[in-house]
Design a protein around this motif. Sequence first.
Motif, PDB file in Angstrom:
ATOM      1  N   VAL A 277       3.975 -11.436   0.034  1.00  0.00           N
ATOM      2  CA  VAL A 277       3.191 -12.124  -0.992  1.00  0.00           C
ATOM      3  C   VAL A 277       2.480 -11.063  -1.818  1.00  0.00           C
ATOM      4  O   VAL A 277       2.025 -10.041  -1.296  1.00  0.00           O
ATOM      5  CB  VAL A 277       2.194 -13.121  -0.366  1.00  0.00           C
ATOM      6  CG1 VAL A 277       1.207 -12.424   0.554  1.00  0.00           C
ATOM      7  CG2 VAL A 277       1.439 -13.900  -1.437  1.00  0.00           C
ATOM      8  N   SER A 278       2.401 -11.291  -3.133  1.00  0.00           N
ATOM      9  CA  SER A 278       1.744 -10.320  -3.999  1.00  0.00           C
ATOM     10  C   SER A 278       1.138 -11.034  -5.193  1.00  0.00           C
ATOM     11  O   SER A 278       1.428 -12.206  -5.457  1.00  0.00           O
ATOM     12  CB  SER A 278       2.734  -9.245  -4.483  1.00  0.00           C
ATOM     13  OG  SER A 278       3.683  -9.810  -5.383  1.00  0.00           O
ATOM     14  N   GLY A 279       0.300 -10.331  -5.934  1.00  0.00           N
ATOM     15  CA  GLY A 279      -0.302 -10.911  -7.121  1.00  0.00           C
ATOM     16  C   GLY A 279      -1.189  -9.894  -7.822  1.00  0.00           C
ATOM     17  O   GLY A 279      -1.460  -8.804  -7.301  1.00  0.00           O
ATOM     18  N   THR A 280      -1.593 -10.246  -9.036  1.00  0.00           N
ATOM     19  CA  THR A 280      -2.563  -9.458  -9.776  1.00  0.00           C
ATOM     20  C   THR A 280      -3.769 -10.330 -10.062  1.00  0.00           C
ATOM     21  O   THR A 280      -3.760 -11.535  -9.808  1.00  0.00           O
ATOM     22  CB  THR A 280      -1.975  -8.937 -11.099  1.00  0.00           C
ATOM     23  OG1 THR A 280      -1.393 -10.034 -11.806  1.00  0.00           O
ATOM     24  CG2 THR A 280      -0.928  -7.872 -10.859  1.00  0.00           C
ATOM     25  N   PHE A 285      -7.761  -5.308 -14.174  1.00  0.00           N
ATOM     26  CA  PHE A 285      -6.629  -4.516 -14.650  1.00  0.00           C
ATOM     27  C   PHE A 285      -6.485  -3.264 -13.793  1.00  0.00           C
ATOM     28  O   PHE A 285      -7.437  -2.520 -13.595  1.00  0.00           O
ATOM     29  CB  PHE A 285      -6.838  -4.113 -16.112  1.00  0.00           C
ATOM     30  CG  PHE A 285      -5.700  -3.326 -16.685  1.00  0.00           C
ATOM     31  CD1 PHE A 285      -4.566  -3.969 -17.140  1.00  0.00           C
ATOM     32  CD2 PHE A 285      -5.749  -1.940 -16.759  1.00  0.00           C
ATOM     33  CE1 PHE A 285      -3.494  -3.252 -17.671  1.00  0.00           C
ATOM     34  CE2 PHE A 285      -4.696  -1.217 -17.281  1.00  0.00           C
ATOM     35  CZ  PHE A 285      -3.553  -1.880 -17.731  1.00  0.00           C
ATOM     36  N   GLY A 286      -5.275  -3.056 -13.276  1.00  0.00           N
ATOM     37  CA  GLY A 286      -5.030  -1.872 -12.457  1.00  0.00           C
ATOM     38  C   GLY A 286      -5.022  -2.143 -10.973  1.00  0.00           C
ATOM     39  O   GLY A 286      -4.812  -1.217 -10.190  1.00  0.00           O
ATOM     40  N   ALA A 287      -5.239  -3.400 -10.546  1.00  0.00           N
ATOM     41  CA  ALA A 287      -5.201  -3.739  -9.125  1.00  0.00           C
ATOM     42  C   ALA A 287      -3.988  -4.604  -8.840  1.00  0.00           C
ATOM     43  O   ALA A 287      -3.678  -5.530  -9.588  1.00  0.00           O
ATOM     44  CB  ALA A 287      -6.466  -4.476  -8.712  1.00  0.00           C
ATOM     45  N   VAL A 288      -3.305  -4.302  -7.757  1.00  0.00           N
ATOM     46  CA  VAL A 288      -2.189  -5.112  -7.276  1.00  0.00           C
ATOM     47  C   VAL A 288      -2.495  -5.508  -5.845  1.00  0.00           C
ATOM     48  O   VAL A 288      -2.782  -4.647  -5.004  1.00  0.00           O
ATOM     49  CB  VAL A 288      -0.853  -4.337  -7.333  1.00  0.00           C
ATOM     50  CG1 VAL A 288       0.254  -5.117  -6.633  1.00  0.00           C
ATOM     51  CG2 VAL A 288      -0.467  -4.051  -8.778  1.00  0.00           C
ATOM     52  N   ALA A 304       7.245  -3.213  -9.788  1.00  0.00           N
ATOM     53  CA  ALA A 304       7.876  -3.495 -11.084  1.00  0.00           C
ATOM     54  C   ALA A 304       7.487  -4.878 -11.587  1.00  0.00           C
ATOM     55  O   ALA A 304       7.288  -5.080 -12.791  1.00  0.00           O
ATOM     56  CB  ALA A 304       9.393  -3.381 -10.954  1.00  0.00           C
ATOM     57  N   HIS A 305       7.389  -5.827 -10.691  1.00  0.00           N
ATOM     58  CA  HIS A 305       6.984  -7.196 -11.023  1.00  0.00           C
ATOM     59  C   HIS A 305       5.513  -7.245 -11.442  1.00  0.00           C
ATOM     60  O   HIS A 305       5.164  -7.777 -12.506  1.00  0.00           O
ATOM     61  CB  HIS A 305       7.223  -8.063  -9.782  1.00  0.00           C
ATOM     62  CG  HIS A 305       6.818  -9.490  -9.922  1.00  0.00           C
ATOM     63  ND1 HIS A 305       6.986 -10.398  -8.903  1.00  0.00           N
ATOM     64  CD2 HIS A 305       6.238 -10.196 -10.924  1.00  0.00           C
ATOM     65  CE1 HIS A 305       6.557 -11.582  -9.284  1.00  0.00           C
ATOM     66  NE2 HIS A 305       6.075 -11.482 -10.500  1.00  0.00           N
ATOM     67  N   GLU A 306       4.648  -6.666 -10.626  1.00  0.00           N
ATOM     68  CA  GLU A 306       3.214  -6.820 -10.856  1.00  0.00           C
ATOM     69  C   GLU A 306       2.706  -5.996 -12.039  1.00  0.00           C
ATOM     70  O   GLU A 306       1.716  -6.368 -12.665  1.00  0.00           O
ATOM     71  CB  GLU A 306       2.427  -6.474  -9.584  1.00  0.00           C
ATOM     72  CG  GLU A 306       2.743  -7.378  -8.386  1.00  0.00           C
ATOM     73  CD  GLU A 306       2.464  -8.855  -8.640  1.00  0.00           C
ATOM     74  OE1 GLU A 306       1.755  -9.175  -9.622  1.00  0.00           O
ATOM     75  OE2 GLU A 306       2.969  -9.690  -7.859  1.00  0.00           O
TER      76      GLU A 306
END
Length: 444
Positions: A277-280, A285-288, A304-306
């Motif tokens: 699981v991932s997200g922004t 700005f600048g955190a994943v 690449a996605h985030e």
Amino acid sequence: MTAAGPARAHRLPEEALRALAGGGGGPEAVRALAAIRYSRDRLLATALVELARRSGHPQAGAARQAYRALAEIERVAPEAVRWVLSYPVVGNWLAATVRALLRPAGAPVAPSALGQVAAAAAVRAGVTTRVPAAGPLLVLPSLGQVWLPGDEPVVEVRAGPDGPVMRRGGHRVPLTRSGDPPDDPRRPWAPLHRISTGSAPLRLAVTLDGPGWRLATGDGPDPRLLPQVGPAEHRRWRRRCSAGWALLSRHHQAVAGEVAAAVRVLAPLRAAPDGLVSGTFRDAFGAVAMSLPPDATALAVTLAHEVQHAKMAALMSAFRLTEPGRDDRFYAPWRDDPRPLGALLHGTYAHLGVAAFWRRQRRVEEHPDAAFAAQVAFARWRAAAWEATEALARTGRLTEAGELVLDGMRGTLQEFLAEPVPAAARRRADALAAGHRRRSGTAG
């Protein structure tokens, strides 16, 4: 740092905007977006102090004191203030706090936490200052957390030949020790882990930050975030980042350049039962945020996605891309729930980046099974992103800037759709798309 003087105007050249619209942009465009977000965060810090005063917030005086401390630090060490104010956790907290202060009966907020931001800037600058600080657990954004008991509402950050020290009353905590952050938050000093891999200009340098999100508003940080990462977990993150970054910088250099320019923080998430699981964050700005990826390829495609989401969030804060209208929901080929217009635009841009990743990755996979899976992924996500751009075009609710972004995405996707994919991979991709439609309850 002062509210006086003319505001700086930011301009994004049309060629940079067109490059971003097509899914790329490069490090220079990313840095331009970061500069816009930094100016926004400075304005938010000023607005926070003024809104606290106007609302009669009991911490208004402490917020003003912290702001003045930041201004004094900036006079002697402007880069230290810039570093901390542009740290993603701080942008997230500033935006949430300002929004809450604008609501008549919003969530409880603590504008005095600006003192912890000032303390972090003082530590980075190597200067001595006094800042307001309530409670014993103090988050120093980009650095770590300090357990400093006592009743005094002010703490001192003191520079010295042996490094910075924080004092409150008779308690003193040196911040010079390094090592692994402890599991016990009552340990006096818990520095954040850092991960650095690769070489300039394609170097990934990130802070592994779960504790920093304690600098939160209302109900606190997202419970999915890990509050602490122990030594063994840090080693696993370091190995996975090193392997994933080697893949990204070797075969996806354009993306790696953007990630290197954009991403400063990895926020570890608890493992999900159904996989990665991932997200922004809209205002960080600048955190994943992500759970620990299972392998190097998963980490590379997630970045690449985030980074696409990060670029789109920054674009949306600089330009109005959609017109207001009915609260319609639209089918998104990557979600089981229908999405509002802005979220569909966001997801389309992100999956354009995913398709671009697999377009390149299918050419370098050596194992036949991995190569076939990459071909399927490329076919699946180029078609999904194209389908979403058609839905976006039908809404009639994109602004001129939004239409420019849409045209850029469609131009790139047309190139992708013209590329040959093995028939078996196409059939598998079509079957996956049809299965998703059935699960989401959307007619074909």
